[in-house]
Write an enzyme that holds these catalytic residues in place. Structure first.
Site, PDB file in Angstrom:
ATOM      1  CG  HIS A   1      -1.854  -1.160   1.281  1.00 22.53           C
ATOM      2  ND1 HIS A   1      -2.944  -1.278   0.455  1.00 22.53           N
ATOM      3  CD2 HIS A   1      -1.841  -2.291   2.041  1.00 22.53           C
ATOM      4  CE1 HIS A   1      -3.569  -2.415   0.718  1.00 22.53           C
ATOM      5  NE2 HIS A   1      -2.914  -3.051   1.666  1.00 22.53           N
TER       6      HIS A   1
ATOM      7  CG  ASP B   1      -0.818  -5.906   3.933  1.00 18.87           C
ATOM      8  OD1 ASP B   1      -1.250  -5.011   3.168  1.00 18.87           O
ATOM      9  OD2 ASP B   1      -1.509  -6.412   4.830  1.00 18.87           O
TER      10      ASP B   1
HETATM   11 ZN   LIG Z   1      -5.681  -6.955   3.632  1.00 16.94          ZN
END
Ligand SMILES: [Zn+2]
Length: 381
Positions: free
Chosen positions: A64, A274
């Site tokens: 992200h 992540d």
């Molecule tokens: Zn997730």
């Protein structure tokens, strides 16, 4: 342009070549082999990798943000420039569940970033994590933005992204998602189960419809139960599914990592970060997706001690796989390179002639010394 890396331990598909050499021309690996079997072309730039490990570049399918840059704010170019220091040569900027107009903006900006060719890690496409997820497993995301799959809205997302969506995390048990999996596959989008409360049988049905990946296995999915093996049981059991693993040592503990490795084997596990925008920043409190996030240096947490996402990049995840989970180094490497390359259908992820020249030089402590993306040196320690 010709570049040669010589004298390092080269991790090739057939095994480690001690005192190896690698010849890169333009964007492609031309030769790999023992130093004395490889002919170094005249005029080549020769880099001495003595005492180091020469490995394939890492591919992060689920990230992200990093170093303050946020995929949702269209800062994918900043991510591309920050990631080579962690050994990453290609990545999928990953969006989160959000209102339609916000997602449109983020997708458009990532597509623009992908089109402008700056130096750094390659933007390989976009991973949309949601918004078609199960409210039973919001994880760190805002469940108020979760909704059932909407084909018209989804086509709008794909158009805004200029056809750059490569992966879609969804909950296949929430109708009508399952019906649309074959269409995603036909569009070249890898469907990935995540934030899902699917039963074992529902996951099996999704595999029949084209499901091939699972987002951050164990986290934000229906857990294993001995009378209903759940999403976790189905992901562990199915050879058709590659499991993303967050190997920061916090999201999944060492025993659960070892179990995953034993059941699926390294060839069905893709290391992901992540990573949040606070990854790589100093310890402290930040704002992300409307909430306060505390980066304690090991993990990012939301108020109430909830996990928000990871701050460990793939170089750290690789070290954890080896040191915490006891995975042999070459197998751990596959989880960071050849496995994600296979999932995304890329001509990279291993050091062999004809593959894209995505190469990382590591020291014995997993520290990144040099990163080469498509034949260009994009980071040097
Ligand atoms: Zn997730």
């Amino acid at each position: 342009m010709l570049t040669c890396l010589v004298n390092g331990h080269v991790y090739a598909p057939g095994g480690v070549i001690e005192n190896g050499a690698l010849v890169v021309e333009d964007q492609v690996i031309r030769q790999v082999g023992p130093r004395d079997a490889v002919s170094i072309p005249p005029g080549a730039r020769v880099l001495d990798a003595r005492g180091t490990r020469v490995v394939p570049g890492f591919i992060d399918m689920h990230i992200h943000g990093v170093m303050g840059a946020d995929a949702m704010k269209g800062q994918a170019l900043v991510m591309a420039q920050a990631l080579p220091r962690f050994g990453v040569t290609g990545f999928l900027p990953t969006t989160v569940a959000a209102p339609s107009d916000e997602l449109h903006g983020a997708l458009r900006q990532i597509a623009q970033a992908k089109n402008s060719s700056l130096q750094g890690a390659a933007i390989l496409g976009i991973h949309m994590e949601g918004p078609y997820l199960s409210v039973r497993h919001p994880g760190a995301m805002e469940a108020k933005y979760f909704r059932p799959f909407d084909w018209v809205e989804f086509q709008g997302f794909v158009a805004a992204s200029e056809n750059n969506v490569r992966m879609m995390t969804l909950a296949p048990e929430v109708p009508p998602a399952l019906d649309y999996l074959p269409r995603l596959v036909a569009m070249g989008i890898v469907p990935s189960i995540g934030h899902s409360h699917a039963t074992f049988a529902q996951v099996q049905a999704a595999v029949k419809a084209g499901l091939r990946n699972a987002s951050h296995v164990y986290n934000a999915m229906r857990p294993f139960h001995h009378r209903e093996a759940g999403t976790v049981g189905a992901v562990l059991f199915s050879d058709d599914i590659t499991a993303e693993l967050i190997a920061d040592g916090v999201h999944v503990d060492a025993t659960a990592m070892k179990l995953l490795l034993r059941v699926k084997g390294a060839g069905r596990i893709a290391l992901v970060s992540d990573g949040l925008p606070v990854a790589g920043l100093p310890v402290g409190e930040y704002r992300w997706a409307g909430e306060s996030v505390f980066n304690d240096g090991k993990v990012a947490k939301l108020p109430g001690d909830r996990l928000a996402g990871s701050v460990t990049m793939l170089d750290g995840g690789l070290r954890h796989l080896v040191e915490l989970a006891g995975v042999p180094f070459p197998e751990a490497l596959a989880c960071a390179s050849s496995v994600p390359a296979r999932v995304l259908g890329l001509n990279t992820g291993s050091l062999e002639a004809g593959k894209d020249a995505d190469v990382v030089v590591l020291n014995e402590r997993f520290g990144v010394l040099l990163t080469m993306a498509k034949g260009q040196v994009v980071f040097e320690a």
